[in-house]
Design a protein around this motif. Structure first.
Motif, mmCIF file in Angstrom:
data_model
loop_
_atom_site.group_PDB
_atom_site.id
_atom_site.type_symbol
_atom_site.label_atom_id
_atom_site.label_comp_id
_atom_site.label_asym_id
_atom_site.label_seq_id
_atom_site.Cartn_x
_atom_site.Cartn_y
_atom_site.Cartn_z
ATOM 1 N N GLN A 12 36.548 44.969 44.475
ATOM 2 C CA GLN A 12 36.943 43.615 44.885
ATOM 3 C C GLN A 12 35.860 43.002 45.778
ATOM 4 O O GLN A 12 35.535 41.818 45.667
ATOM 5 N N ALA A 13 35.267 43.811 46.638
ATOM 6 C CA ALA A 13 34.169 43.337 47.483
ATOM 7 C C ALA A 13 32.945 42.985 46.638
ATOM 8 O O ALA A 13 32.256 41.993 46.905
ATOM 9 N N MET A 14 32.674 43.778 45.599
ATOM 10 C CA MET A 14 31.563 43.472 44.698
ATOM 11 C C MET A 14 31.780 42.126 44.020
ATOM 12 O O MET A 14 30.849 41.323 43.893
ATOM 13 N N VAL A 15 33.014 41.881 43.574
ATOM 14 C CA VAL A 15 33.358 40.626 42.898
ATOM 15 C C VAL A 15 33.056 39.428 43.795
ATOM 16 O O VAL A 15 32.575 38.399 43.330
ATOM 17 N N CYS A 16 33.323 39.569 45.077
ATOM 18 C CA CYS A 16 33.142 38.445 46.009
ATOM 19 C C CYS A 16 31.715 38.318 46.539
ATOM 20 O O CYS A 16 31.284 37.212 46.871
ATOM 21 N N ASN A 17 30.985 39.417 46.622
ATOM 22 C CA ASN A 17 29.706 39.392 47.336
ATOM 23 C C ASN A 17 28.454 39.515 46.485
ATOM 24 O O ASN A 17 27.355 39.244 46.974
ATOM 25 N N MET A 47 39.681 31.330 40.482
ATOM 26 C CA MET A 47 40.201 32.282 39.497
ATOM 27 C C MET A 47 40.949 33.423 40.186
ATOM 28 O O MET A 47 42.021 33.838 39.727
ATOM 29 N N GLN A 48 40.413 33.935 41.294
ATOM 30 C CA GLN A 48 41.120 35.006 42.009
ATOM 31 C C GLN A 48 42.474 34.511 42.516
ATOM 32 O O GLN A 48 43.489 35.204 42.379
ATOM 33 N N PHE A 49 42.490 33.328 43.087
ATOM 34 C CA PHE A 49 43.740 32.763 43.600
ATOM 35 C C PHE A 49 44.745 32.540 42.469
ATOM 36 O O PHE A 49 45.937 32.839 42.606
ATOM 37 N N THR A 50 44.261 32.042 41.332
ATOM 38 C CA THR A 50 45.128 31.817 40.175
ATOM 39 C C THR A 50 45.728 33.123 39.685
ATOM 40 O O THR A 50 46.936 33.207 39.395
ATOM 41 N N MET A 51 44.905 34.158 39.590
ATOM 42 C CA MET A 51 45.408 35.464 39.139
ATOM 43 C C MET A 51 46.361 36.074 40.159
ATOM 44 O O MET A 51 47.331 36.738 39.789
ATOM 45 N N ASP A 52 46.097 35.864 41.456
ATOM 46 C CA ASP A 52 47.042 36.292 42.498
ATOM 47 C C ASP A 52 48.420 35.728 42.201
ATOM 48 O O ASP A 52 49.421 36.451 42.219
ATOM 49 N N PHE A 53 48.467 34.437 41.932
ATOM 50 C CA PHE A 53 49.737 33.748 41.737
ATOM 51 C C PHE A 53 50.395 34.147 40.412
ATOM 52 O O PHE A 53 51.573 34.509 40.373
ATOM 53 N N GLY A 76 34.677 45.159 35.130
ATOM 54 C CA GLY A 76 33.557 45.867 34.507
ATOM 55 C C GLY A 76 32.892 45.063 33.411
ATOM 56 O O GLY A 76 31.660 44.939 33.368
ATOM 57 N N PHE A 77 33.696 44.482 32.508
ATOM 58 C CA PHE A 77 33.120 43.704 31.416
ATOM 59 C C PHE A 77 32.494 42.401 31.917
ATOM 60 O O PHE A 77 31.526 41.907 31.333
ATOM 61 N N GLY A 78 33.023 41.861 33.008
ATOM 62 C CA GLY A 78 32.393 40.685 33.611
ATOM 63 C C GLY A 78 30.986 40.991 34.089
ATOM 64 O O GLY A 78 30.039 40.243 33.817
ATOM 65 N N PHE A 79 30.835 42.125 34.783
ATOM 66 C CA PHE A 79 29.502 42.525 35.250
ATOM 67 C C PHE A 79 28.594 42.889 34.073
ATOM 68 O O PHE A 79 27.402 42.566 34.079
ATOM 69 N N LEU A 80 29.160 43.561 33.064
ATOM 70 C CA LEU A 80 28.361 43.906 31.880
ATOM 71 C C LEU A 80 27.864 42.651 31.159
ATOM 72 O O LEU A 80 26.702 42.574 30.767
ATOM 73 N N ALA A 105 38.884 37.393 37.645
ATOM 74 C CA ALA A 105 40.266 37.609 37.185
ATOM 75 C C ALA A 105 40.699 39.023 37.547
ATOM 76 O O ALA A 105 41.811 39.249 38.044
ATOM 77 N N GLY A 106 39.818 39.979 37.335
ATOM 78 C CA GLY A 106 40.111 41.353 37.753
ATOM 79 C C GLY A 106 40.280 41.462 39.256
ATOM 80 O O GLY A 106 41.193 42.132 39.750
ATOM 81 N N GLY A 107 39.421 40.764 40.003
ATOM 82 C CA GLY A 107 39.524 40.776 41.461
ATOM 83 C C GLY A 107 40.839 40.216 41.963
ATOM 84 O O GLY A 107 41.403 40.713 42.936
ATOM 85 N N GLY A 108 41.346 39.194 41.292
ATOM 86 C CA GLY A 108 42.633 38.622 41.688
ATOM 87 C C GLY A 108 43.781 39.584 41.497
ATOM 88 O O GLY A 108 44.697 39.655 42.326
ATOM 89 N N VAL A 109 43.744 40.364 40.416
ATOM 90 C CA VAL A 109 44.798 41.360 40.182
ATOM 91 C C VAL A 109 44.697 42.496 41.209
ATOM 92 O O VAL A 109 45.710 42.988 41.702
#
Length: 194
Positions: A12-17, A47-53, A76-80, A105-109
């Protein structure tokens, strides 16, 4: 099981930073205007906020295991995609946005699921496990920033996309880890009402 969640907090930190570390590269090497570059961070957050909700409505109806594995795979597929496809397509910016939407989207979940999974783990010191989970986001942030900058220095900023591929291995391996660990369940809505 907490170990898989701790790794998830690092992802999750990787997704944000990770992306902000590439903003100057995107601007200088790909000619993407700064206003468009800064939109990347905004879309990541949205997207993270949307997936949270949205996830609040389906996580309790779907297996925690399936959902957390899906979150790892999205990240993973996002980074790939960012590393393997983005540098080689004509519309680099569209590819970057697609990558960001996938891994955020993964980070939001992650945001919604990691705490309930740790909460449901049998543990004598649940408070310590929860505290460590939340501190792992900080460790993940520092690790992402430090390691990415070291790799950019060692291999050159023109090879940034290989770093994205390397980071993709973390959530993909964590998806396999989550496949095998036992997962207890605590209803998400119960946690929200506390």
């Amino acid at each position: 099981i907490p170990n898989a969640c701790y790794i998830g907090a690092c992802v999750q930190a990787m997704v944000c930073n990770f992306m902000p570390l590439l903003f100057v590269i995107f601007n200088q090497d790909y000619g993407i205007a700064l206003r468009l570059v800064t939109l990347i961070a905004t879309l990541n957050f949205i997207m993270q906020f949307t997936m949270d909700f949205i996830s609040l409505f389906f996580i309790d109806k779907v297996s925690y295991r399936i959902t957390i594995i899906a979150a790892n795979l999205l990240a993973g597929f996002g980074f790939l995609f960012l590393g393997l496809v983005t540098p080689h397509v004509e519309n680099t910016y569209a590819a970057i946005i697609f990558s960001v939407l996938l891994f955020s989207a993964g980070g939001g979940v992650y945001e919604v699921l990691l705490s309930p999974i740790v909460e449901a783990c049998p543990s004598k010191n649940k408070a310590a496990s929860m505290s460590f989970l939340h501190s792992m986001y900080g460790f993940g942030s520092v690790g992402t920033i430090l390691i990415t900058n070291i790799l950019l220095f060692l291999f050159g900023k023109e090879n940034w996309y290989w770093i994205a591929v390397l980071w993709a291995l973390v959530p993909l391996c964590n998806a396999v880890y989550f496949y095998f660990v036992p997962i207890n369940k605590v209803k998400i809505k119960n946690l929200i009402s506390i």
